[in-house]
Write a protein that holds these residues in place. Structure first.
Motif, PDB file in Angstrom:
ATOM      1  N   ILE A   7       0.809  -1.211   0.000  1.00 52.38           N
ATOM      2  CA  ILE A   7       0.000   0.000   0.000  1.00 52.38           C
ATOM      3  C   ILE A   7       0.842   1.260   0.000  1.00 52.38           C
ATOM      4  O   ILE A   7       0.325   2.354   0.076  1.00 52.38           O
ATOM      5  N   GLY A   8       2.172   1.107  -0.080  1.00 49.45           N
ATOM      6  CA  GLY A   8       3.010   2.274  -0.282  1.00 49.45           C
ATOM      7  C   GLY A   8       3.439   2.994   0.972  1.00 49.45           C
ATOM      8  O   GLY A   8       3.739   4.174   0.936  1.00 49.45           O
ATOM      9  N   ILE A   9       3.470   2.321   2.126  1.00 50.76           N
ATOM     10  CA  ILE A   9       3.978   2.946   3.333  1.00 50.76           C
ATOM     11  C   ILE A   9       5.496   2.998   3.229  1.00 50.76           C
ATOM     12  O   ILE A   9       6.161   1.983   3.094  1.00 50.76           O
ATOM     13  N   GLY A  83      -5.903   5.446   6.921  1.00 51.07           N
ATOM     14  CA  GLY A  83      -5.640   6.563   6.017  1.00 51.07           C
ATOM     15  C   GLY A  83      -5.529   7.898   6.719  1.00 51.07           C
ATOM     16  O   GLY A  83      -5.348   8.938   6.078  1.00 51.07           O
ATOM     17  N   ARG A  84      -5.601   7.894   8.038  1.00 53.84           N
ATOM     18  CA  ARG A  84      -5.633   9.150   8.787  1.00 53.84           C
ATOM     19  C   ARG A  84      -4.366   9.982   8.621  1.00 53.84           C
ATOM     20  O   ARG A  84      -4.420  11.217   8.524  1.00 53.84           O
ATOM     21  N   CYS A  95      -9.573  12.789   2.268  1.00 55.94           N
ATOM     22  CA  CYS A  95     -10.512  12.138   3.168  1.00 55.94           C
ATOM     23  C   CYS A  95      -9.925  10.805   3.625  1.00 55.94           C
ATOM     24  O   CYS A  95      -9.694   9.916   2.809  1.00 55.94           O
ATOM     25  N   HIS A  96      -9.682  10.665   4.922  1.00 55.40           N
ATOM     26  CA  HIS A  96      -9.032   9.451   5.397  1.00 55.40           C
ATOM     27  C   HIS A  96      -9.917   8.219   5.262  1.00 55.40           C
ATOM     28  O   HIS A  96      -9.416   7.095   5.177  1.00 55.40           O
ATOM     29  N   ALA A  97     -11.235   8.401   5.224  1.00 54.80           N
ATOM     30  CA  ALA A  97     -12.127   7.259   5.062  1.00 54.80           C
ATOM     31  C   ALA A  97     -11.999   6.671   3.652  1.00 54.80           C
ATOM     32  O   ALA A  97     -11.881   5.453   3.473  1.00 54.80           O
ATOM     33  N   MET A 103      -6.548   1.800   0.683  1.00 55.48           N
ATOM     34  CA  MET A 103      -5.385   1.127   1.247  1.00 55.48           C
ATOM     35  C   MET A 103      -5.722  -0.279   1.727  1.00 55.48           C
ATOM     36  O   MET A 103      -4.888  -1.190   1.682  1.00 55.48           O
ATOM     37  N   ALA A 104      -6.951  -0.471   2.210  1.00 51.26           N
ATOM     38  CA  ALA A 104      -7.353  -1.762   2.763  1.00 51.26           C
ATOM     39  C   ALA A 104      -7.691  -2.792   1.700  1.00 51.26           C
ATOM     40  O   ALA A 104      -7.571  -4.005   1.940  1.00 51.26           O
ATOM     41  N   ALA A 105      -8.107  -2.353   0.533  1.00 48.93           N
ATOM     42  CA  ALA A 105      -8.574  -3.280  -0.500  1.00 48.93           C
ATOM     43  C   ALA A 105      -7.564  -4.375  -0.852  1.00 48.93           C
ATOM     44  O   ALA A 105      -7.937  -5.555  -0.951  1.00 48.93           O
TER      45      ALA A 105
END
Length: 237
Positions: A7-9, A83-84, A95-97, A103-105
């Motif tokens: 997810i690119g962290i 995503g916060r 929007c973090h939501a 990111m979760a997908a």
């Protein structure tokens, strides 16, 4: 490839290998929790992993009372704020939501969840912030929404409001400033502004019976606190 890399962290505290976790015999919820927790190493106090743990506990409690799918509830609670950091870094423009669901997908796909369950979890994440966008429609989304909002009111809510104000460099209080005209992420984004603009409305937005019951008591405490806060600030108490 680890979930954190996927997810690119850029700089997580450690990389979580989902394949390794599966071999260790952990439940899917445990794997999701481990992956999510790694993303909070540098989170701000107001939305750190401690907040997520409190939301998980509340979501379990409400979900049990309401008869929700607890696996969906727990996974969504673990992931709801991943995503916060992106929203905070953008001063609210992201929007973090929505970002969190994106990111979760990949993680949910990697776990091989049934499509309807995976989509329900993503819906829970997208809808937990509901203001103008996606509203919580499933029971599990309503449970997560209530759990997250309950952690923003009451004694914990007061503490988090002032913690967030400190994070953005806000004053303790901005007397004489209209909180509805003050801008977020500025020195006037105070704990009292958060109460006036957002937190006092939370009780009326609860989606479940159990959420409404808990919210009533938390709202009463919070309202009494800010009344006392203003009186002390003005030297009246």
């Amino acid at each position: 490839m680890s979930f954190s890399k996927k997810i690119g962290i850029v700089d997580p505290p450690e990389y979580i290998s989902m394949e390794k976790d599966k071999n260790q015999g952990e439940s899917l919820a445990d794997q999701v929790e481990a992956a999510a927790r790694a993303l909070f190493a540098k989170a701000r106090t107001s939305h750190d992993w401690d907040h997520t743990q409190r939301v998980i506990a509340l979501a379990r409690r409400i979900g049990e009372a309401e008869g929700a799918d607890q696996e969906v509830v727990v996974m969504a609670a673990c992931l709801h704020d991943i995503g916060r950091a992106r929203q905070d870094a953008s001063n609210g423009s992201i929007c973090h939501a929505q970002k969190g669901a994106e990111m979760a997908a990949p993680l949910l796909q990697e776990l091989g969840l049934p499509p309807n369950k995976a989509e329900n979890i993503l819906h829970c994440i997208r809808a937990h912030r509901f203001r103008k966008g996606e509203a919580p429609e499933t029971l599990e989304a309503k449970v997560l929404f209530d759990a997250d909002k309950l952690d923003s009111i009451g004694a914990i809510g007061v503490a988090r409001a002032f913690a967030f104000a400190g994070e953005v460099g806000a004053r303790l209080h901005s007397p004489g400033k209209d909180p509805f005209k003050s801008k977020p992420y500025t020195e006037d984004d105070t704990g009292f502004r958060e109460f006036e603009v957002k937190l006092k409305k939370v009780k009326e937005r609860m989606q479940t019976r159990e959420g409404k019951r808990i919210a009533g008591k938390r709202h009463a405490f919070m309202t009494a606190f800010f009344a006392r806060f203003l009186a002390e600030y003005e030297g009246l108490k």
